[in-house]
Design a protein around this motif. Structure first.
Motif, PDB file in Angstrom:
ATOM      1  N   ASN A 180      46.293  59.698  35.287  1.00 54.01           N
ATOM      2  CA  ASN A 180      48.101  60.056  34.076  1.00 54.01           C
ATOM      3  C   ASN A 180      47.319  59.306  33.066  1.00 54.01           C
ATOM      4  N   ASN A 181      46.055  58.583  32.639  1.00 54.04           N
ATOM      5  CA  ASN A 181      45.378  58.728  30.918  1.00 54.04           C
ATOM      6  C   ASN A 181      46.949  57.392  30.867  1.00 54.04           C
ATOM      7  N   VAL A 182      46.750  56.311  31.808  1.00 57.88           N
ATOM      8  CA  VAL A 182      47.334  54.854  31.375  1.00 57.88           C
ATOM      9  C   VAL A 182      46.573  54.118  31.285  1.00 57.88           C
ATOM     10  N   ILE A 183      45.464  54.251  32.592  1.00 54.19           N
ATOM     11  CA  ILE A 183      44.723  52.288  32.468  1.00 54.19           C
ATOM     12  C   ILE A 183      42.731  53.750  32.235  1.00 54.19           C
ATOM     13  N   ILE A 184      42.288  52.983  31.741  1.00 52.37           N
ATOM     14  CA  ILE A 184      40.859  52.496  31.121  1.00 52.37           C
ATOM     15  C   ILE A 184      40.387  51.518  32.087  1.00 52.37           C
ATOM     16  N   TYR A 185      39.636  51.613  33.258  1.00 57.14           N
ATOM     17  CA  TYR A 185      38.965  50.791  33.912  1.00 57.14           C
ATOM     18  C   TYR A 185      37.218  50.003  33.053  1.00 57.14           C
ATOM     19  N   VAL A 186      37.039  49.401  32.644  1.00 58.88           N
ATOM     20  CA  VAL A 186      35.710  49.289  32.446  1.00 58.88           C
ATOM     21  C   VAL A 186      35.028  48.218  33.229  1.00 58.88           C
ATOM     22  N   ALA A 187      33.511  48.244  33.949  1.00 59.13           N
ATOM     23  CA  ALA A 187      32.518  47.552  34.235  1.00 59.13           C
ATOM     24  C   ALA A 187      31.890  46.789  33.441  1.00 59.13           C
ATOM     25  N   ASP A 188      32.101  45.598  33.157  1.00 52.77           N
ATOM     26  CA  ASP A 188      31.711  45.122  32.143  1.00 52.77           C
ATOM     27  C   ASP A 188      30.445  44.005  33.116  1.00 52.77           C
ATOM     28  N   PHE A 189      29.824  44.605  32.236  1.00 49.83           N
ATOM     29  CA  PHE A 189      28.119  44.477  33.120  1.00 49.83           C
ATOM     30  C   PHE A 189      28.063  43.044  33.258  1.00 49.83           C
ATOM     31  N   ALA A 190      27.887  42.370  32.124  1.00 53.66           N
ATOM     32  CA  ALA A 190      27.240  40.728  31.960  1.00 53.66           C
ATOM     33  C   ALA A 190      28.265  40.032  32.309  1.00 53.66           C
ATOM     34  N   ASP A 191      29.687  40.140  32.702  1.00 52.59           N
ATOM     35  CA  ASP A 191      30.578  39.254  33.436  1.00 52.59           C
ATOM     36  C   ASP A 191      30.689  39.915  34.849  1.00 52.59           C
ATOM     37  N   HIS A 192      30.137  40.765  35.291  1.00 52.04           N
ATOM     38  CA  HIS A 192      30.464  40.617  36.755  1.00 52.04           C
ATOM     39  C   HIS A 192      31.644  40.995  37.365  1.00 52.04           C
ATOM     40  N   ILE A 193      32.646  41.713  36.458  1.00 49.63           N
ATOM     41  CA  ILE A 193      33.622  42.048  36.646  1.00 49.63           C
ATOM     42  C   ILE A 193      34.373  43.453  36.476  1.00 49.63           C
ATOM     43  N   ILE A 194      35.644  43.581  36.841  1.00 48.41           N
ATOM     44  CA  ILE A 194      35.906  44.803  36.688  1.00 48.41           C
ATOM     45  C   ILE A 194      36.542  44.725  35.422  1.00 48.41           C
ATOM     46  N   ARG A 195      37.496  44.874  34.488  1.00 47.16           N
ATOM     47  CA  ARG A 195      38.447  44.921  33.401  1.00 47.16           C
ATOM     48  C   ARG A 195      39.854  46.150  34.027  1.00 47.16           C
ATOM     49  N   LYS A 196      40.254  46.068  33.176  1.00 47.98           N
ATOM     50  CA  LYS A 196      41.540  47.616  32.958  1.00 47.98           C
ATOM     51  C   LYS A 196      42.079  46.582  31.536  1.00 47.98           C
ATOM     52  N   ILE A 197      43.011  48.185  31.231  1.00 48.56           N
ATOM     53  CA  ILE A 197      43.244  48.226  29.814  1.00 48.56           C
ATOM     54  C   ILE A 197      44.110  48.755  30.020  1.00 48.56           C
TER      55      ILE A 197
END
Length: 305
Positions: A267-284
């Motif tokens: 729905n073009n509302v959320i971007i998921y980010v693989a934050d490599f060095a933090d070992h987490i998945i982020r959500k924008i």
């Protein structure tokens, strides 16, 4: 502080990591209505009710039916050895394919990172070199007259133009359906300047995703930012303060530590980010651009196809 690789850093060797595979794998699933994919198991769903054709249930997972026996894995293209040979199926070879995009006709375009090439694979498995000379460089041109240096990410817009994240060149390149390569954004030297086209700058951009309006989003790894590029080539900073970290918050104050991979929600509302060095998945969340952690646990997360 994460150290930037020097500009002379060689591309990853084939023995260094399993991240870059030399084969393109196709997974075909027999479906009734839809398939849910979870990190460890493929499940079959019919009429929104999960059934168990194997009659294998447990107290923890009583409603899911594992259909791993219905999945076929095969090598679609690539010999499994480093190379750059064109050909059909396993007669072709790659060297560190890192990403791919698909056009409306079902052709796959592959970022062949260590070969500095963009390859094309037809639905029949015929592999050809679509763009790139095979020698590291940043020359614009048509087909093999153009050059790349570590193409790492690909995205296709609604008009069939292919956008390439040219990692070592700090550039975003555009390839038309006819194979004409131009520099779409970036000045070719490290920086974090917003602007239009070649007035903007990046620092080891690596990942890309695109929305339904042909806006692109770039994981600008060593700027610790997510950048946005409109279809007109206007580059802005979407999220990230530019400082390495893992702070959640509003776009301008949130921090990343080597953002690598990006994925846009349907729905073009959320971007998921693989934050490599933090070992987490982020959500924008684009409507308000907050950034937050998303812990993806196998028992609660699935990808709906």
């Amino acid at each position: 502080m994460i150290r930037r690789p020097p500009r002379s850093t060689p591309k990853p060797s084939s023995a260094a990591s399993d991240v870059y595979k030399r084969q393109i794998i196709v997974i075909a699933a027999q479906q009734k209505q839809s398939v849910d994919i979870r990190p460890d198991v493929l499940f079959e769903r019919a009429n929104d009710a999960y059934t168990n054709v194997k009659s294998e249930k447990s107290a923890e997972n009583s409603s899911y039916n594992s259909i791993s026996s219905h999945v076929t894995v095969s090598t679609f293209a690539g010999s499994g050895e480093d190379g750059s040979a064109d050909g059909t199926g396993t007669a072709a070879s790659f060297n560190g394919p890192s990403d791919f995009a698909r056009d409306g006709s079902g052709n796959l375009f592959v970022a062949d990172l260590r070969n500095d090439l963009i390859r094309k694979i037809t639905p029949a498995g015929v592999v050809t070199t679509f763009a790139g000379s095979g020698r590291g460089g940043s020359a614009d041109g048509t087909g093999t007259a153009a050059s790349f240096d570590g193409p790492s990410g690909l995205a296709m817009d609604g008009s069939g133009n292919l956008f390439v994240v040219d990692y070592y060149n700090d550039l975003i390149r555009k390839i038309t359906p006819s194979g004409v390569v131009t520099t779409f954004a970036g000045r070719g030297s490290a920086g974090s300047v917003d602007g239009t086209g070649t007035d903007a700058s990046f620092d080891y951009p690596i990942g890309i995703t695109i929305d339904n309006n042909d806006n692109m989003y770039i994981a600008d790894a060593y700027n610790y930012k997510i950048r946005k590029i409109t279809s007109a080539g206007i580059v802005t900073t979407l999220a990230g303060s530019g400082t390495s970290g893992s702070a959640d918050g509003a776009a301008a104050t949130a921090t990343f530590k080597l953002p690598y991979g990006l994925e846009m929600s349907e729905n073009n509302v959320i971007i998921y980010v693989a934050d490599f060095a933090d070992h987490i998945i982020r959500k924008i969340v684009l409507s308000a651009t907050p950034v937050s952690y998303t812990h993806l646990r196998a028992h609660e997360t699935s990808l709906h196809l």
